[in-house]
Design an enzyme around this catalytic site. Structure first.
Site, PDB file in Angstrom:
ATOM      1  N   ASN A   1      -1.631  -0.057  -8.547  1.00 52.68           N
ATOM      2  CA  ASN A   1      -2.931  -0.450  -7.578  1.00 52.68           C
ATOM      3  C   ASN A   1      -3.180   0.741  -6.257  1.00 52.68           C
ATOM      4  O   ASN A   1      -2.308   1.759  -6.165  1.00 52.68           O
ATOM      5  CB  ASN A   1      -2.612  -1.657  -6.952  1.00 52.68           C
ATOM      6  CG  ASN A   1      -0.969  -1.831  -6.247  1.00 52.68           C
ATOM      7  OD1 ASN A   1      -1.077  -1.072  -5.266  1.00 52.68           O
ATOM      8  ND2 ASN A   1      -0.118  -2.344  -6.936  1.00 52.68           N
ATOM      9  N   LEU A   2      -3.956   0.064  -5.536  1.00 57.96           N
ATOM     10  CA  LEU A   2      -4.564   1.305  -4.510  1.00 57.96           C
ATOM     11  C   LEU A   2      -3.621   1.235  -3.258  1.00 57.96           C
ATOM     12  O   LEU A   2      -3.919   1.829  -2.312  1.00 57.96           O
ATOM     13  CB  LEU A   2      -5.974   1.109  -4.202  1.00 57.96           C
ATOM     14  CG  LEU A   2      -6.939   1.412  -5.415  1.00 57.96           C
ATOM     15  CD1 LEU A   2      -8.411   0.892  -4.976  1.00 57.96           C
ATOM     16  CD2 LEU A   2      -6.949   2.870  -5.784  1.00 57.96           C
TER      17      LEU A   2
END
Ligand code: CTP
Ligand code: CA
Length: 228
Positions: free
Chosen positions: A34-35
């Site tokens: 994820n970011l």
């Protein structure tokens, strides 16, 4: 010199922090992540260290320098982060879970790189849930007796306050910190909402560095037991 003269409200305390994303393998060359940038967690580690704590930072895959004086343990998957955190938590006085842990991982990662077979067929992935690191540690005997103070983070996109209180109860932690605003990942600034049994404290928009210092001060007051 300024750091040397600054107050040390966490002197003698061992603080454990998880930070960054996790990476869940699909095959040896691919995975899901994820970011999360890890910036908030690293800022919290730095602030805790500057407040006099002995800090262990369990970091998922991020490219950030280790804050001075902080012990760093690099991990990749949620299960690796879980194992490292559970082990370190045995000795910690404060646990701050800032990591964006992948909720699920591919059920059976392929041993070899998955190849196209030429038929246009796409692989089917199935997932299993990862261990909840924070909830698990918050249920441990040392957390229950208050020897280990657990703090959760939450990124909510709606009904911030209600969701944060619900999540605090679900995780069984005394303090939950909600990111205000939708796109905080990767940014250098943020705003936080601190939710505990007494109610809500807002830390208004500021750099993650300043917010981390304010958060550490709030945590130190709660650990010392002098929150009004
Ligand atoms: N967390 C954790 N281990 C997990 C999932 C979350 O330790 N497997 C921790 C995070 O580090 C954070 C807190 O739990 O401190 C809340 O994470 P969040 O993703 O907001 O909550 P979830 O319980 O996973 O719920 P959902 O993502 O569905 O909102
Ligand atoms: Ca989650």
């Amino acid at each position: 010199l300024i750091a040397f003269l600054a107050p040390k409200p966490l002197l003698g305390q061992r603080v454990l922090i998880t930070a960054g994303p996790t990476f869940e393998a699909i095959d040896p060359v691919r995975g899901i992540t994820n970011l999360s940038s890890g910036k908030m967690g690293f800022a919290v580690a730095r602030a805790a260290r500057e407040a006099g704590a002995e800090v262990t930072l369990v970091a998922g895959p991020v490219h950030l320098p280790t804050p001075r004086g902080v012990q760093r343990i690099d991990v990749s998957s949620a299960r690796e982060m879980h194992a490292a955190a559970v082990q370190q938590a045995q000795e910690a006085h404060v646990f701050i879970a800032t990591a964006a842990v992948a909720d699920w991982r591919p059920a059976s990662p392929a041993e070899h790189k998955i190849k196209k077979d030429g038929s246009g067929q796409v692989p089917q992935l199935s997932f299993v849930e990862n261990p909840d690191i924070l909830a698990g540690i918050a249920r441990s005997p040392r957390a229950r007796t208050g020897e280990l103070y657990c703090v959760g983070f939450a990124a909510e996109s709606e009904n911030l306050q209600a969701n944060a209180q619900a999540k605090r109860a679900r995780k069984g932690v005394p303090l939950l910190v909600a990111n205000i605003g939708p796109a905080t990942f990767g940014r250098d600034d943020n705003a936080l909402l601190l939710v505990d049994e007494k109610g809500v404290v807002e830390l208004p928009h500021a750099s993650k560095r300043v917010l981390a210092q304010q958060l550490i001060a709030e945590i130190a007051r709660r650990v010392a037991g002098d929150v009004i």
